[in-house]
Design an enzyme around this catalytic site. Sequence first.
Site, PDB file in Angstrom:
ATOM      1  CG  ASP A  45      -2.239   0.626   1.032  1.00  0.00           C
ATOM      2  OD1 ASP A  45      -2.413   1.298   0.001  1.00  0.00           O
ATOM      3  OD2 ASP A  45      -3.120   0.459   1.888  1.00  0.00           O
ATOM      4  CG  ASP A  46      -0.420   4.734   0.175  1.00  0.00           C
ATOM      5  OD1 ASP A  46      -1.249   4.154  -0.559  1.00  0.00           O
ATOM      6  OD2 ASP A  46      -0.729   5.671   0.925  1.00  0.00           O
ATOM      7  CB  CYS A  84      -6.450   2.466  -1.891  1.00  0.00           C
ATOM      8  SG  CYS A  84      -5.149   3.225  -0.894  1.00  0.00           S
ATOM      9  CG  HIS A 138      -9.958   0.190  -0.472  1.00  0.00           C
ATOM     10  ND1 HIS A 138      -8.817   0.791   0.031  1.00  0.00           N
ATOM     11  CD2 HIS A 138     -10.995   0.758   0.172  1.00  0.00           C
ATOM     12  CE1 HIS A 138      -9.163   1.699   0.929  1.00  0.00           C
ATOM     13  NE2 HIS A 138     -10.478   1.700   1.030  1.00  0.00           N
ATOM     14  CG  ASP A 334      -2.114   0.822  -3.548  1.00  0.00           C
ATOM     15  OD1 ASP A 334      -0.983   1.282  -3.298  1.00  0.00           O
ATOM     16  OD2 ASP A 334      -3.055   0.871  -2.721  1.00  0.00           O
TER      17      ASP A 334
END
EC number: 3.1.6.13
Length: 565
Positions: A45-46, A84, A138, A334
Site C-alpha cells: 500500500d502506497d 487505493c 480495498h 497500488d
Amino acid sequence: MPPPRTGRGLLWLGLVLSSVCVALGSETQANSTTDALNVLLIIVDDLRPSLGCYGDKLVRSPNIDQLASHSLLFQNAFAQQAVCAPSRVSFLTGRRPDTTRLYDFNSYWRVHAGNFSTIPQYFKENGYVTMSVGKVFHPGISSNHTDDSPYSWSFPPYHPSSEKYENTKTCRGPDGELHANLLCPVDVLDVPEGTLPDKQSTEQAIQLLEKMKTSASPFFLAVGYHKPHIPFRYPKEFQKLYPLENITLAPDPEVPDGLPPVAYNPWMDIRQREDVQALNISVPYGPIPVDFQRKIRQSYFASVSYLDTQVGRLLSALDDLQLANSTIIAFTSDHGWALGEHGEWAKYSNFDVATHVPLIFYVPGRTASLPEAGEKLFPYLDPFDSASQLMEPGFYNVTHSALSLPVSGRQSMDLVELVSLFPTLAGLAGLQVPPRCPVPSFHVELCREGKNLLKHFRFRDLEEDPYLPGNPRELIAYSQYPRPSDIPQWNSDKPSLKDIKIMGYSIRTIDYRYTVWVGFNPDEFLANFSDIHAGELYFVDSDPLQDHNMYNDSQGGDLFQLLMP
C-alpha cells in the site's frame, strides 16, 4: 452478509484450513495440470520505488532487493489511478478506471459497470486454490464488503484483527498521552493485542503456505501489506536506521510556479492527524515546517524497512517449505506517494511520484535457475545488519531494455502499466491469456485492457537483441485523476463520483508526461475533450522531477486526443 473482519485469530484459521480441504477436493478435479506453478502476489500500500533495487541509496530494503536479484524488474511501471480502491480494482480486473467506472470508494464494479472477472477468479476457475491475506482488494463498498467473495476466493479472505486500531489513539506523544498521529513509531508490546497488522498477515500467510505444501492443487496466494500507508505506525526501532541528520528534503519541495491549481492535491487526509493539526498549516498549499518534513520522510522510510522484514520472513518461509522452485512471485504496489515533491504529501495526482510503482516478477527456472537441494534463494536478511545491503545502485544505470543484475536478475526499462498484471500472470502460469477487450467491453466478463508482458521474459531472444524493438506507441502508460473543481478544496483528493467535474488524463512516455484536465460528466461517465480546463507538459530528460510546465508552449490538447487508447 459480509464475513466479520476482526477478532478471527485461531478460530478463523481453523475454519480456513477446513475450507481449504473442501476446496482441494473440488478444485483438483478442475485442474488438469499437475505441475502448474503456484502464484504468490504481494501487494503493498502506497509504496513508491524507494528501494535499493530501484537505485535508492538511503532506504534499506535487503529482502526486496534480494527478490529483485532473482527476478525481472520493471523500472518504469505505472498505476492507472493514484488512489487505493480504483487502482486495485483496475489491475485486479485488468481494466482501466473508465471501464470499471470506479474513481472513488463508493461502488462495486460488478453492479456499477460490468461483471468483470478478476485475476484470482480466473485462477480459481482454472483449478487453483485462491487465498487472500491482508489488504488485497480495498475493503468496503468497492469490493462488496467481502473482498469480492465468493467470486475471487476459495474461502473468506483474512484480515488481521489489529488493523482496527490503525487510525485510533495508539501513538504515544511527547506528552505521554495517546494520540491519533501521522507519525506513530510504537513499542509493539504496548499496542493493543501486542502486534501489528502486517506482522499478523505474514504469520497467517506462512501458515497457509505450510498447509498448501502438501496440496495436490496449485495455489494463488495474495498478500496485501498496509505499510507504508499512513499513519506511519511501525516498530520504533526502525527509526534508528534513519537518523534525522541523514534525512534530506525533497529535491523540489516548492509548488511549481506553472502548476495549474487543478493539478494540485491539498493532502487533506494527513491534515486530519493530531500531530499535523497542531502545526496549524494553511490550506491548501502549506507548507509543512522543514523539521516536520524530515520526520515524515524518516517515518516513511522506516515503514518501508519494516515492510521489507515482513516480505523477507514470508519469502524465507517459502524457501524453507521448498516452494521457491514451483512458485511465481509478483511484487508491486497500488500507487506511489509524494514525500514533499511539488509541495505535496500524498498520492492523488498524475505525477510520477504518485503513479510510479515497483513491479518485480520472479519465475522459477526463467528469471533465475531452479534452486538446488538445500539451496536458499531467499534467506532472511536483517536490515540492521550492514552486510545485508545487497543491491548497489550503480547496477541500475543502464539504457538497454533488459540487462543482467547481480546474481541472476534482469530489468526492463520499457514503460508498462499495472493493467498488464492480469495477462502476464496468466501467461507465466501457463493459462490461456485473456483476449484483448473490445470497445466498449462492459458486456464482456473476461478480457483485458493491458498488454501481455511475456515477451520480456524471453531471455534467449534478449541475448540476441536486447533492445526489444516494437511499436513506440505501445511504450505509453496512461493514468487519470478526478477533481471536483478547478481550485484545490476540501474534497479535491478524494471526490465522490457525483462531485467529479473534471478528469485529468495523463500520458507518460520515455520522453514526456502530458496531462490534460477536461470537463467530465459523472452521470454519463463522459469526458469532454473540447472543454479543456488546464494542461501540463514535462520533458523527462530536461525536467525529470516535472517542475517546469511547458504546456502553454505546445499544441494544447490536440496531440493528447491522438494518443489516447
